[in-house]
Each structure stands twice: as structure tokens, then as C-alpha cells.
Enzyme design. Structure first.
Site, PDB file in Angstrom:
ATOM      1  N   TRP A  89       0.801  -1.229   0.000  1.00  0.00           N
ATOM      2  CA  TRP A  89       0.000   0.000   0.000  1.00  0.00           C
ATOM      3  C   TRP A  89       0.832   1.276   0.000  1.00  0.00           C
ATOM      4  CZ3 TRP A  89      -5.105   1.722   0.409  1.00  0.00           C
ATOM      5  CH2 TRP A  89      -5.282   3.012   0.914  1.00  0.00           C
TER       6      TRP A  89
ATOM      7  N   ASN B 218      -0.152   5.756   0.055  1.00  0.00           N
ATOM      8  CA  ASN B 218      -1.059   6.880  -0.202  1.00  0.00           C
ATOM      9  C   ASN B 218      -0.240   8.139  -0.445  1.00  0.00           C
ATOM     10  OD1 ASN B 218      -1.378   6.114   2.843  1.00  0.00           O
ATOM     11  ND2 ASN B 218      -2.126   8.201   2.908  1.00  0.00           N
ATOM     12  N   ASP B 219      -0.448   9.209   0.273  1.00  0.00           N
ATOM     13  CA  ASP B 219       0.086  10.522  -0.108  1.00  0.00           C
ATOM     14  C   ASP B 219       1.584  10.542  -0.439  1.00  0.00           C
ATOM     15  OD1 ASP B 219      -2.273  10.829   1.252  1.00  0.00           O
ATOM     16  OD2 ASP B 219      -1.518  12.268   2.710  1.00  0.00           O
TER      17      ASP B 219
ATOM     18  N   TRP C 271      -4.199   0.275   4.297  1.00  0.00           N
ATOM     19  CA  TRP C 271      -3.568   1.292   5.132  1.00  0.00           C
ATOM     20  C   TRP C 271      -3.238   0.703   6.505  1.00  0.00           C
ATOM     21  CZ3 TRP C 271      -4.193   3.826   9.722  1.00  0.00           C
ATOM     22  CH2 TRP C 271      -3.528   5.044   9.870  1.00  0.00           C
TER      23      TRP C 271
ATOM     24  N   PHE D 266       2.930  10.079   9.772  1.00  0.00           N
ATOM     25  CA  PHE D 266       1.962  10.543   8.773  1.00  0.00           C
ATOM     26  C   PHE D 266       2.604  11.592   7.859  1.00  0.00           C
ATOM     27  CE2 PHE D 266      -2.346   9.554  11.042  1.00  0.00           C
ATOM     28  CZ  PHE D 266      -2.038   8.205  11.008  1.00  0.00           C
ATOM     29  N   SER D 267       1.762  12.171   7.023  1.00  0.00           N
ATOM     30  CA  SER D 267       2.252  13.015   5.929  1.00  0.00           C
ATOM     31  C   SER D 267       2.986  14.263   6.393  1.00  0.00           C
ATOM     32  CB  SER D 267       1.093  13.422   5.029  1.00  0.00           C
ATOM     33  OG  SER D 267       0.716  12.305   4.268  1.00  0.00           O
TER      34      SER D 267
ATOM     35  N   ARG E 271      -2.611  17.766  11.695  1.00  0.00           N
ATOM     36  CA  ARG E 271      -1.593  17.018  10.945  1.00  0.00           C
ATOM     37  C   ARG E 271      -1.143  17.677   9.634  1.00  0.00           C
ATOM     38  NH1 ARG E 271      -6.298  13.938  10.909  1.00  0.00           N
ATOM     39  NH2 ARG E 271      -7.340  13.677   8.894  1.00  0.00           N
TER      40      ARG E 271
ATOM     41  N   GLU F   8      -7.227  18.130   4.812  1.00  0.00           N
ATOM     42  CA  GLU F   8      -5.944  17.462   4.989  1.00  0.00           C
ATOM     43  C   GLU F   8      -4.908  18.104   4.055  1.00  0.00           C
ATOM     44  OE1 GLU F   8      -7.263  13.008   6.267  1.00  0.00           O
ATOM     45  OE2 GLU F   8      -7.259  13.321   4.123  1.00  0.00           O
TER      46      GLU F   8
ATOM     47  N   TRP G 252     -10.121   8.140  -1.287  1.00  0.00           N
ATOM     48  CA  TRP G 252     -10.346   7.475   0.002  1.00  0.00           C
ATOM     49  C   TRP G 252     -11.658   6.688   0.028  1.00  0.00           C
ATOM     50  CZ3 TRP G 252      -6.882   5.900   3.085  1.00  0.00           C
ATOM     51  CH2 TRP G 252      -5.727   6.639   3.341  1.00  0.00           C
TER      52      TRP G 252
END
Ligand code: FRU
Length: 483
Positions: A18, A20-21, A45, A77-78, A146, A200, A290
Site C-alpha cells: 500500500w 497513499n500521499d 492502510w 503521517f504526511s 496534521r 488534509e 479514500w
């Protein structure tokens, strides 16, 4: 089951599992470094840390070892990376050759679920990162705080950090002189936020105005998770000014109409490259949504980046509008077909006669709007059920990506995605990048963009031009294989 037929060639995908960003995009010594949210041990995730990949040309990517893994206490996280050329942070090692890299990320505390902004630094040019002993930089006890985005603001000669208060739909602005101590400067939002959404991954960049060498505006981007017009996630933007502390919307950019970066379903959490050459910001996003990301049936990987794009602002009817131009810095193979001034029927017959096979193409098409009586569409993945159709639709006067053939994937989101043609323009002009499971359409000089995952049947390998019963002249038709 492996689905390698769906794997893109010029869009980054991890070998396995996986993503994502994109995170911490940065150009170092002419190399593009991309970090990303990655679960190194699963296809959904979880166990999130920062993966790492590099590219010399934005077309071919090499995956490297994890740069910032999750630990027993936290997930990473991002966030974003800055190059601390002057060692303001004091974190460069005594004998370090190059500058220290600072990665700002959100620590997700597994026990308390609190999200705080933290720092990790790299003394080896971005291969590995060490968590700073003084963490956290910012902790307000929130579980929805975040995605630090850090950049240098030249006019005030200060460092700026944007962080979202996700549930409140707010962007908090902090400033710093030394990259370590951060002070709150202002708040933006929830301007134009729809109900039932969260914000986000904020991004704030100075973007040049096309054709006006001395003009630029500051553009704030927010990734919207849920509550978009179509239900899932998407990216909204605001045009305004930024003085180093406060972002203020232009009067000409009221928030009563939401401005979307992309009209497809699969462009999220875009981030620009720090230190990119040239005057235009260069960015890429996560190509998924998402609302169905965990169900996308690619294997053994799940998740891909978009193609990189240079961004600019274009004046359209008195309003500055975001434009995106796809960028690879590699020489593409020679076109297999280049036509100018032939009719659609002549071009379609040539395409059919070549019996082309493959799932990786760039197509450029241009025609006079007044000549079009029927849709002008590229059909991809033909030969095994319904194709994916991409191009221009006369009925709605829109550019379209029709991925209905991808049913039953995408959680009921398989449909026709459209963006109206700019009626101030005389021509219909679009460029389509099809690469494995991705399709990106750029039209009207890049102000109309549709990015979609399109899982045409894995056995569908053909390509065709569809023009109905009409036969307009095409000013341009160019078909180029991608790799
Ligand atoms: C956006 C996001 C961020 C968060 C990260 C977690 O897609 O939800 O807000 O930092 O992904 O993986």
C-alpha cells in the site's frame, strides 16, 4: 492474483503493498526524491511510515529502502522536507558533506491517538532519517492536527509551516527563524468548506501568472476528504496573497463556488517538489480516492502517483484559474502516428490499420470546435468488453473520461467524469496519458484536468479513435507510446 497488466510504466508504483500521499518531495543534485505514506507489510492502510523513491526524469522511478519507518510507539503521517543549507537547525553532522535535510511529519501516537508535528533529519542525503530528540515541535493534544507543510518565505526571510485542524476545516500558520521553534501566526478557514468534510494536506505556493512575466499569486490547496461534489476525496484551491504570516483571499476569488483542482476521482494530497528547477511549481499527487482506495484490485501493489505537472495560473474570463501541464524530463519514444490536417475518418482508419496493442500511450488531439458535430473520443483497452472512452463530448460540450466499463470497481463511482469546455476558446484540444491503470486528461491548456483510475479489462489491448458519423478535420493527431 497478480495484475501486472495494470501496472503503469511512467507513474510511480511500489513493488508491493500500500501507498497513499506523496511526502517530502524534494530535488537534490538534480534528482527527484519522493517519499510516500507506505505500509511495507500489507495492501491496506496501516503500519504507516515514509517509503522512498528516486527519479532522474520523472518518468522512471526506483524504489529505495524505507526512509522513516513506523515504530512500536508511533506511525509517521504526511509531511514535507526542507533542505537546511545554512544549518539553522544545527542538526548537520560535524563531517557531513552535503546539507542536512529536515523532514517534518505528523507523529501519530498509537496509544493516545494524539497527532503532533515532529522532525526527523537526514545526514546522508535523504536515504535515512533519524527522529529528533527534541520532538514534538507542536503538540496541542489534538487527535486531528496534521500534515505539516514547511517552506521558506523569501520576502520575510522566515520559515512557514502550515498544519490542518482537520475536523474544523482550518489551516494553522506557524512561523520560525530557526526551523525548530514555531510560533502561531494566523488561521485560514473554513472558507467555502462543505459540511461533512475534513481538511488534509495543506500546500501554499507562489504560482506565476501565464503570459505575465512579473505577476504571481499565492495559491492555497487543501485536500478534502469526503463531502466533495461527488462524495469522495478531492482537492480544492484558493487564490490570494500571503505576506509571510497570513493568507488572504483575492476579492476576485469568492468562496461561494468551490474551485476543484481536478475533475476526476483520483488525484489527492498533491505536493510540490522543494527546490524544483524553473519558475513553475512542480507537483504530483496520489492517484486514488479514500472512498474506495482499499478495494482497488491491483496486486501486488496498491496505490500510484500521478504524472508530475507544472502548475500556473491562467486568466479565464477575468478569473485566475489553475492550469497543469504534464511533465516528464525523459525523451519519449517517437510517435507511431502524427497527422495534421487529415479528417477524423482518415486518422481512425490509419489507427485501425496499424493494429496497435498496448496500455501505455500519450495522445494529442486538436480540432476546431465549430467543426465538431459528434463526440471525438479515444477508446482504450478495446478488444475485451467495453473500452474506456476519453475525449470530447458534443452533447454536454465537455471533456470526459468514461470509465463505466470498470464496473464493479470503485465502489459505485464508476461513471462518466466531465469538465465543461472553456466556451471562450475556439478549439477542442486535449492530451491524454494512459498508463496501465491510470488515465489523465489535460484540456484547454491545462485548466481542465481529469485524473482517473481506469481498470479496463486486462486483456483489452487495442486502441481506436471514435468520431461517429461525422468526419471533422483534425488540426493535430499524435499518438506516442509511453516507454
Ligand atoms: C491524507 C491523509 C493525511 C494523513 C495521511 C495518513 O490522505 O489522511 O491527512 O497524514 O493520509 O496516511
Amino acid at each position: 492474483m497478480s495484475t501486472e497488466a495494470w501496472r503503469p510504466r511512467m507513474h510511480f508504483t511500489p513493488a508491493r503493498h500500500w501507498i497513499n500521499d506523496p511526502n517530502g518531495l524534494v530535488v537534490l543534485d538534480g534528482r527527484y526524491h519522493a517519499y510516500f505514506q507506505h505500509n511495507p507489510s500489507g495492501s491496506i492502510w496501516g503500519e504507516i511510515g515514509w517509503g522512498h523513491a528516486v527519479s532522474d526524469d520523472l518518468a522512471h522511478w526506483q524504489e529505495l529502502p524505507l526512509a522513516l519507518p513506523a515504530t512500536a510507539e508511533e506511525m509517521a503521517f504526511s509531511g514535507s522536507i526542507v533542505v537546511d543549507h545554512d544549518n539553522l537547525s544545527g542538526l548537520a553532522g560535524p563531517d557531513q558533506a552535503g546539507p542536512v535535510l529536515l523532514a517534518y511529519y505528523t507523529r501519530f501516537d498509537r496509544q493516545s491517538l494524539v497527532q503532533s508535528q515532529c522532525l526527523a533529519f537526514s545526514r546522508d542525503g535523504g536515504q535515512s532519517f533519524e527522529r529528533w530528540s527534541g520532538n514534538p515541535l507542536l503538540d496541542i493534544g489534538s487527535t486531528e492536527f496534521r500534515d505539516p507543510y514547511v517552506f521558506h518565505h523569501a520576502a520575510s526571510n522566515r520559515w512557514v509551516m502550515l498544519v490542518v485542524l482537520a475536523l474544523e476545516c482550518k489551516v494553522e500558520v506557524y512561523v520560525s527563524e530557526d526551523l525548530l521553534r514555531w510560533e502561531k501566526a494566523s488561521t485560514f478557514g473554513p472558507a467555502g468548506a462543505s459540511v461533512d468534510t475534513i481538511w488534509e494536506v495543506p500546500v501554499l505556493v507562489e504560482v506565476p501568472v501565464h503570459g505575465k512575466p512579473d505577476q504571481s499569486r499565492w495559491v492555497l490547496f487543501v485536500s478534502i476528504n469526503g463531502g466533495t461534489r461527488w462524495g469522495g476525496s478531492g482537492v480544492q484551491y484558493y487564490v490570494g496573497d500571503f505576506d509571510g504570516e497570513r493568507f488572504v483571499l483575492d476579492d476576485s476569488d469568492p468562496t461561494d463556488t468551490v474551485r476543484w483542482v481536478d475533475h476526476g476521482r483520483d488525484f489527492y494530497a498533491p505536493l510540490n517538489f522543494a527546490g524544483a528547477p524553473g519558475e513553475h511549481p512542480l507537483w504530483l499527487g496520489w492517484m486514488s480516492n479514500w472512498s474506495y482506495a482499499r478495494d482497488v484490485p491491483t496486486a501486488p501493489w496498491r496505490g500510484q502517483f500521478s504524472i508530475a505537472r507544472e502548475i500556473s495560473l491562467v486568466n479565464r474570463g477575468g478569473r485566475l484559474t489553475l492550469a497543469q501541464a504534464p511533465q516528464v524530463r525523459a525523451t519519449l519514444p517517437a510517435p507511431v502516428l502524427t497527422c495534421a490536417g487529415q479528417t477524423a475518418k482518415q486518422v481512425a482508419e490509419q489507427v485501425a490499420g496499424m493494429d496497435l496493442r498496448g496500455r501505455h500511450w500519450r495522445v494529442r488531439v486538436k480540432a476546431a470546435h465549430a467543426d465538431l458535430r459528434q463526440p471525438l473520443l479515444m477508446n482504450f483497452f478495446t478488444g475485451a468488453g467495453d473500452p474506456v472512452r476519453v475525449g470530447y463530448d458534443t452533447v454536454s460540450d465537455s471533456y470526459v473520461v468514461d470509465r463505466r466499463s470498470a464496473q464493479p470497481h470503485f465502489a459505485g463511482d464508476s461513471e462518466i467524469h466531465a469538465v465543461p469546455r472553456d466556451r471562450g476558446l475556439d478549439s477542442v484540444e486535449f492530451e491524454v496519458w494512459v498508463d496501465g491503470c491510470t488515465v489523465e486528461l489535460f484540456a484547454d491548456g491545462g485548466t481542465a484536468v481529469i485524473s482517473d483510475l481506469t481498470l479496463g479489462h486486462q486483456d483489452g489491448q487495442g486502441i481506436a479513435l471514435w468520431h461517429g458519423a461525422s468526419n471533422p478535420p483534425l488540426a493535430i493527431f499524435e499518438l506516442t507510446p509511453l516507454g
